[in-house]
Scaffold this active site. Structure first.
Site, PDB file in Angstrom:
ATOM      1  N   LYS B 184      35.707  48.456  -2.689  1.00 38.13           N
ATOM      2  CA  LYS B 184      34.892  49.306  -1.766  1.00 38.13           C
ATOM      3  C   LYS B 184      35.458  48.141  -0.139  1.00 38.13           C
ATOM      4  O   LYS B 184      35.714  46.913   0.018  1.00 38.13           O
ATOM      5  CB  LYS B 184      33.616  49.007  -1.513  1.00 38.13           C
ATOM      6  CG  LYS B 184      32.686  47.897  -1.587  1.00 38.13           C
ATOM      7  CD  LYS B 184      32.289  47.582   0.494  1.00 38.13           C
ATOM      8  CE  LYS B 184      32.058  48.974   0.716  1.00 38.13           C
ATOM      9  NZ  LYS B 184      31.317  48.869   1.846  1.00 38.13           N
ATOM     10  N   THR B 195      38.348  41.188   1.605  1.00 37.84           N
ATOM     11  CA  THR B 195      37.607  42.639   1.657  1.00 37.84           C
ATOM     12  C   THR B 195      35.670  42.320   1.638  1.00 37.84           C
ATOM     13  O   THR B 195      35.396  41.443   1.121  1.00 37.84           O
ATOM     14  CB  THR B 195      38.297  43.886   1.225  1.00 37.84           C
ATOM     15  OG1 THR B 195      37.790  45.037   1.605  1.00 37.84           O
ATOM     16  CG2 THR B 195      37.866  43.405  -0.882  1.00 37.84           C
ATOM     17  N   GLU B 285      37.909  52.880   8.119  1.00 41.98           N
ATOM     18  CA  GLU B 285      37.410  54.260   8.685  1.00 41.98           C
ATOM     19  C   GLU B 285      38.085  55.018  10.059  1.00 41.98           C
ATOM     20  O   GLU B 285      38.669  54.574  11.050  1.00 41.98           O
ATOM     21  CB  GLU B 285      36.217  53.134   9.558  1.00 41.98           C
ATOM     22  CG  GLU B 285      34.989  53.641   8.706  1.00 41.98           C
ATOM     23  CD  GLU B 285      34.485  52.334   8.875  1.00 41.98           C
ATOM     24  OE1 GLU B 285      33.084  52.140   8.888  1.00 41.98           O
ATOM     25  OE2 GLU B 285      34.316  51.448  10.331  1.00 41.98           O
ATOM     26  N   ASN B 408      31.443  54.486  14.050  1.00 40.76           N
ATOM     27  CA  ASN B 408      30.435  53.569  13.797  1.00 40.76           C
ATOM     28  C   ASN B 408      29.948  53.831  15.093  1.00 40.76           C
ATOM     29  O   ASN B 408      29.255  53.004  15.825  1.00 40.76           O
ATOM     30  CB  ASN B 408      31.897  52.413  14.140  1.00 40.76           C
ATOM     31  CG  ASN B 408      32.302  52.142  13.069  1.00 40.76           C
ATOM     32  OD1 ASN B 408      31.651  51.526  11.639  1.00 40.76           O
ATOM     33  ND2 ASN B 408      33.839  51.878  12.856  1.00 40.76           N
ATOM     34  N   SER B 413      22.283  54.476  14.011  1.00 43.37           N
ATOM     35  CA  SER B 413      21.192  54.821  13.705  1.00 43.37           C
ATOM     36  C   SER B 413      20.943  56.624  13.627  1.00 43.37           C
ATOM     37  O   SER B 413      22.069  56.767  12.415  1.00 43.37           O
ATOM     38  CB  SER B 413      21.609  54.966  15.196  1.00 43.37           C
ATOM     39  OG  SER B 413      22.925  55.713  15.979  1.00 43.37           O
TER      40      SER B 413
END
Lengths: 413, 413
Positions: B184, B195, B285, B408, B413
């Site tokens: 992952k 990783t 990402e 990110n 939050s």
């Protein structure tokens, strides 16, 4: 040059006094931009001392190589700066281009080519056509005036959103001396350099070797403590010019940086450097938050610097701040990856004075709502206490926003 | 876990064969996520050898410390992985949490706690409530099956957009042995680690010390040559398990990594590592481009690696690629800032086979339209030739997009 100034721009721009022995002029040479000034010529009186610090890049620009070579003479008569083209990675063409620019400038000013200092900022890899300076520099030399420093600071901007100037006046012996500075940012800003371009002028009579020592010491905790994106430019140049004109009204001639009479001057000089370098951080590309990172309790100052820079350059920390998230877990990550001595179980972290972590875990008294509110401020202070020793350091950076990506995805094309 | 897979996701997911001696099960423990699996239990037969490499962070997670300590025994009976909470920077609570998880798992599996290996991924700094595993692990232990590796890979995802599995079958002596792996990503990925989480299973009979040597060597040009954002996680864990079940149908027992009978196995093992680490880069990402950076002509391989990583981690290079701009000036910048031997006037650079710079300047034959077209591809190969020596290396990364910032800025939050 953006049409909208960063929300972090200083509210007040200081009135910039004249520096005796320095005259400035700007022009539109059409290097790359349209309808804006892109060339600055500064002419200094005979006898002006010069000092400089430059990028540590292994692939420096042609103007950086030119300045490094000419710095040995210690004397300057003129500075030519252009924006829009960095004249970097331009091979032999780049070297001929600097030589031709210096030749045109020396003729226009009436001095030796070795007294000409050059700086270029903008796109890398495009040949700079120095013939564009032909005629322009002669005209500029005839129109220089004692000083519109703000216009000069505007002419050297690239993606900057506001011009950066600073000034200080201080006593040297019994005489008043003045220090003026300007700088430009705003991307490709990282430690081990002296921002992309910054120029300091003073009428203090300081010999080249002493000026060089002051500059080298002053840059360490100012320009070298600022990072926008960890990317070191090929063109970073910080030059200081001391005309010595203040000697005429009684300023003592200084030949050593350790001269005790310099004490106030050094303080003011460093304040100008600190002011300009903070403005560079405030104008980081896409920046919406100014971020001050303080690390204390490290083994040494150098260790504190490395940890602070690891935090300041972490994309995850910077995006969290852009998202107004006090994500101290990412600060822990950045401390851990710095490779410096750190003991997880002694670590404390605060955001804008609110402690969120202590002794290696979440602070039990930590109130998420309170810290979330604090993260809305335009200035964020992150403090990390390592609890190991007395090493302390501070660096400045900014957040990483979608605008940074947009600016840098579109800049060249 | 995103609902939309990255456009860079592999088109075909391999059918994952069973590995004799390994049984898997997943469950929803509600650690953080709702309506998805977040716990993986793998049970290995008695006598399974284990090897591991971990983050070099100075602030490692509690599970990393646990695994490091237990690795000395060289034997494993079970692996427990949870997503949603990294159990990192959780102080004494974190240590009790790993101890409790291991205790519950050991009881469920019927083995010693020292044969339990643990990994956690997700948010840092939140205490992990290990009582949530109570009951869950017992139930999992009763339902393990010989193998849905894809379901296992899904249970360990965080911001990953697709599960990452790879498999290879190879001869060891005259027997067929199988290697299965899962991994992952997808942020906080940088060199000097393995990783965030990756697990390799094989039925080959390889002793712990030999397996450790293979893993350490194999990771160097695979996981350690991948960077998403230069941010090293506190939790990076790569574990390899060798059940030895293939000995029953004639595979030779291997005690040394240098055993010549291992040749094909090592190749296949490294291919599985390379395949998984490339998938991690493909799922960086916000990534829209897979970027391969090759540096040759360096003084040494280590020097080539540093330069390649400097390019791969440069925000300016990565945003230019996101903008489909062959901005080789920024590549020059990144070469220059790496601090390794480089001669500007010998540098050549190409994008997807099109040379844009040679001998320290723009390639005269360089066609901007052609290279712009090439930059639209989802896979970008940047090649830098230094012309100094025979050092060569290759790293993988991805572009830096607005989505990275969005992901990110909103994660915690």
């Amino acid at each position: 040059m953006s049409s909208t100034a960063s929300p972090l721009a200083p509210k007040n721009v200081p009135a910039m006094p004249v520096i005796a022995g320095v005259r400035l002029a700007t022009a539109e040479a059409g290097i790359r931009y349209k309808n804006r000034t892109d060339v600055l010529l500064a002419i200094m009186d005979k006898g002006t001392a010069v000092a400089g610090v430059f990028t540590k890049s292994k692939c420096p620009s042609a103007p950086v190589e030119w300045c490094r070579a000419k710095l040995k003479g210690g004397k300057a008569r003129a500075l030519v700066v252009n924006s829009g083209n960095a004249n970097a990675f331009t091979g032999k063409t780049g070297r001929s281009s600097t030589a031709l620019t210096a030749k045109i400038a020396a003729k226009a000013v009436g001095c030796s080519e070795s007294e000409i200092f050059l700086a270029s900022t903008g796109v890398i890899g495009e040949p700079l056509d120095a013939t564009k300076f032909d005629g322009v520099l002669e005209r500029l030399a005839e129109t220089t005036e004692a000083g519109d420093y703000l216009a000069a600071a505007k002419a050297i901007m690239t993606t900057d959103t506001f011009p950066k100037v600073a000034t200080a006046t201080v006593k040297l012996g019994k005489a008043k001396v003045t220090i003026n500075g300007m700088a430009k940012g705003a991307g490709m800003i990282a430690p081990d350099m002296a921002t992309m371009l910054s120029f300091i002028f003073t009428d203090a009579p300081i010999a080249p070797a002493a000026l060089q020592a002051l500059l080298k010491a002053g840059v360490e905790d100012t320009f070298n403590a600022v990072t926008i994106d960890g990317d070191t430019s090929t063109s970073d140049t910080l030059l200081a010019f001391a005309t010595g004109a203040a000697a005429e009204h009684g300023a003592p001639k200084i030949s050593r940086a350790s001269d005790p009479r310099l004490k106030s001057f050094v303080k003011a000089f460093n304040q100008v450097l600190a002011n300009l370098s903070e403005q560079v951080a405030r104008d980081g590309e896409g920046a919406r938050k100014l971020v001050e990172i303080t690390v204390d309790g490290a083994k040494t100052k150098a260790s504190a610097r490395k940890i602070a820079m690891s935090i300041a350059n972490s994309p995850l920390v910077k995006t969290a701040i852009a998202g107004e998230d006090a994500n101290w877990g990412r600060v822990v990550m950045a401390v851990g990856k710095a490779g410096e001595p750190a003991d997880r179980d002694k670590l404390s972290i605060s955001f804008n004075g609110i402690r969120v972590a202590k002794s290696g875990a979440r602070d039990p008294s930590y109130d998420e709502a309170q810290v979330s509110e604090a993260m809305k401020a335009p200035e964020i202070a992150i403090k990390v206490s390592l609890g190991l020793g007395k090493g302390r350091d501070r660096v400045l950076t900014c957040d990483l926003t979608k605008e940074y990506v947009a600016i840098n995805g579109d800049y060249r094309s």
